[in-house]
Design an enzyme around this catalytic site. Structure first.
Site, PDB file in Angstrom:
ATOM      1  N   GLY A 275       0.786  -1.214   0.000  1.00 22.56           N
ATOM      2  CA  GLY A 275       0.000   0.000   0.000  1.00 22.56           C
ATOM      3  C   GLY A 275       0.824   1.272   0.000  1.00 22.56           C
ATOM      4  O   GLY A 275       1.901   1.347  -0.594  1.00 22.56           O
ATOM      5  N   HIS A 276       0.319   2.278   0.716  1.00 21.24           N
ATOM      6  CA  HIS A 276       0.821   3.650   0.654  1.00 21.24           C
ATOM      7  C   HIS A 276       2.278   3.762   1.099  1.00 21.24           C
ATOM      8  O   HIS A 276       3.102   4.342   0.398  1.00 21.24           O
ATOM      9  CB  HIS A 276      -0.077   4.529   1.534  1.00 21.24           C
ATOM     10  CG  HIS A 276       0.188   5.995   1.436  1.00 21.24           C
ATOM     11  ND1 HIS A 276       0.035   6.694   0.264  1.00 21.24           N
ATOM     12  CD2 HIS A 276       0.576   6.905   2.375  1.00 21.24           C
ATOM     13  CE1 HIS A 276       0.315   7.975   0.476  1.00 21.24           C
ATOM     14  NE2 HIS A 276       0.658   8.124   1.739  1.00 21.24           N
ATOM     15  N   PHE A 277       2.588   3.228   2.269  1.00 20.49           N
ATOM     16  CA  PHE A 277       3.949   3.312   2.799  1.00 20.49           C
ATOM     17  C   PHE A 277       4.716   2.044   2.413  1.00 20.49           C
ATOM     18  O   PHE A 277       5.079   1.218   3.256  1.00 20.49           O
ATOM     19  CB  PHE A 277       3.936   3.529   4.307  1.00 20.49           C
ATOM     20  CG  PHE A 277       3.627   4.949   4.697  1.00 20.49           C
ATOM     21  CD1 PHE A 277       4.555   5.954   4.477  1.00 20.49           C
ATOM     22  CD2 PHE A 277       2.416   5.284   5.258  1.00 20.49           C
ATOM     23  CE1 PHE A 277       4.287   7.276   4.819  1.00 20.49           C
ATOM     24  CE2 PHE A 277       2.128   6.605   5.610  1.00 20.49           C
ATOM     25  CZ  PHE A 277       3.065   7.592   5.383  1.00 20.49           C
TER      26      PHE A 277
END
Length: 300
Positions: A275-277
């Site tokens: 995901g994002h991180f």
């Protein structure tokens, strides 16, 4: 049979220094590591974190590169001036980082951009494209295609700047949202340290920091009109570029990664199942990719 070995790494090269510089009257925090005469790699963090997100990457690069990772005003250990008297804008962030580089005598650098770090980095690129030696993009937008459904309520805020739409976004700084940004799209949550959201949330919960974040969220609208100029510079200067993107990111989905292929010819493209991180979850995959890319593109 002879065996070729790399020269030993000096322990001092793996030490991360935690420093402050006074810029425009503000105390700006930055992490620095590696030989100062080596090629510089500038690490630009995203929301809602700080240079803390690079704490594992920095020592993994510091044996060969001079690494700089600043905190923007209102983030991490940098000063957080009152939003009633200080304009929290991406122009201001770009100016602060640019002046830090000037103070450190850095005129050439590779740049790693993520999330908010992308528009900060694009301002540096637009001002001094010849300074950029290589580019690493991790979930950082430069194309309209990347602003999908998640951004609809944020775009409503951009359109009128109303208190109603501003207040409707305050959930973005809640603990549940901070945890979501780290865990969404991750197969094995045990790979993600809870220290991340504890650290970030403590800073978000400071008095008036929610107003800082709402101001920055509103100013994000200023980035979209810059995209055509950034894309034109990509086509003209063709910086060697590595895409290492968490393809399950809800905020900056993979739709924002693919358009880089239109403008960049020296491009290495990797979508990772996270995901994002992405760096928190897939550092074991990303760090070798980053080191190999930098070693090839910055050699000589």
């Amino acid at each position: 049979m002879s065996v070729t070995t790399s020269p030993p790494v000096r322990a001092s090269e793996l030490v991360t220094h935690h420093r402050f510089a006074t810029i425009d009257g503000l105390r700006i925090f930055y992490r620095e590591a590696g030989p100062v005469d080596a090629p510089t790699v500038l690490l630009l963090h995203g929301f809602p974190t700080s240079s803390h997100m690079f704490r594992h990457l920095i020592p993994a690069l510091a044996d060969r590169y001079h690494v700089i990772a600043p905190d923007y005003p209102g983030y991490g250990q940098s000063d957080m001036p009152d939003p009633a008297t200080y304009a929290y804008t991406f122009d201001a962030f770009g100016n602060i980082v640019g002046k830090l580089l000037d103070d450190l005598g850095i005129t050439k650098y590779a740049m790693y951009v993520m999330d908010y770090g992308a528009p900060v980095g694009w301002r540096l690129f637009l001002k001094s494209p010849e300074s950029l030696t290589a580019l690493i993009v991790q979930n950082g937008n430069a194309y309209d295609e990347g602003l999908t459904g998640f951004w609809d309520p944020i775009k409503a805020y951009w359109n009128d700047g109303s208190k109603q739409h501003r207040d409707a976004l305050r959930w973005l700084v809640n603990l549940d949202t901070t945890k979501f940004q780290y865990l969404d799209g991750v197969d094995d949550p045990t790979r993600i340290s809870p220290d991340n959201w504890v650290h970030d949330q403590a800073l978000l919960d400071r008095p008036k920091n929610v107003e800082v974040q709402m101001d920055v969220m509103y100013d994000y609208r200023s980035n979209v009109p810059l995209y055509p100029a950034v894309q034109a510079l990509f086509r003209k200067h063709q910086p060697p570029t590595l895409i290492v993107w968490g393809e399950r990111d809800t905020i900056f989905p993979a739709e924002g990664a693919h358009p880089y292929k239109r403008d960049l010819t020296d491009l290495e493209f990797h979508l990772l199942p996270t995901g994002h991180f992405a760096l928190e979850d897939r550092s074991d995959e990303m760090i070798p990719l980053i080191r190999d890319f930098l070693d090839r593109k910055l050699s000589g």
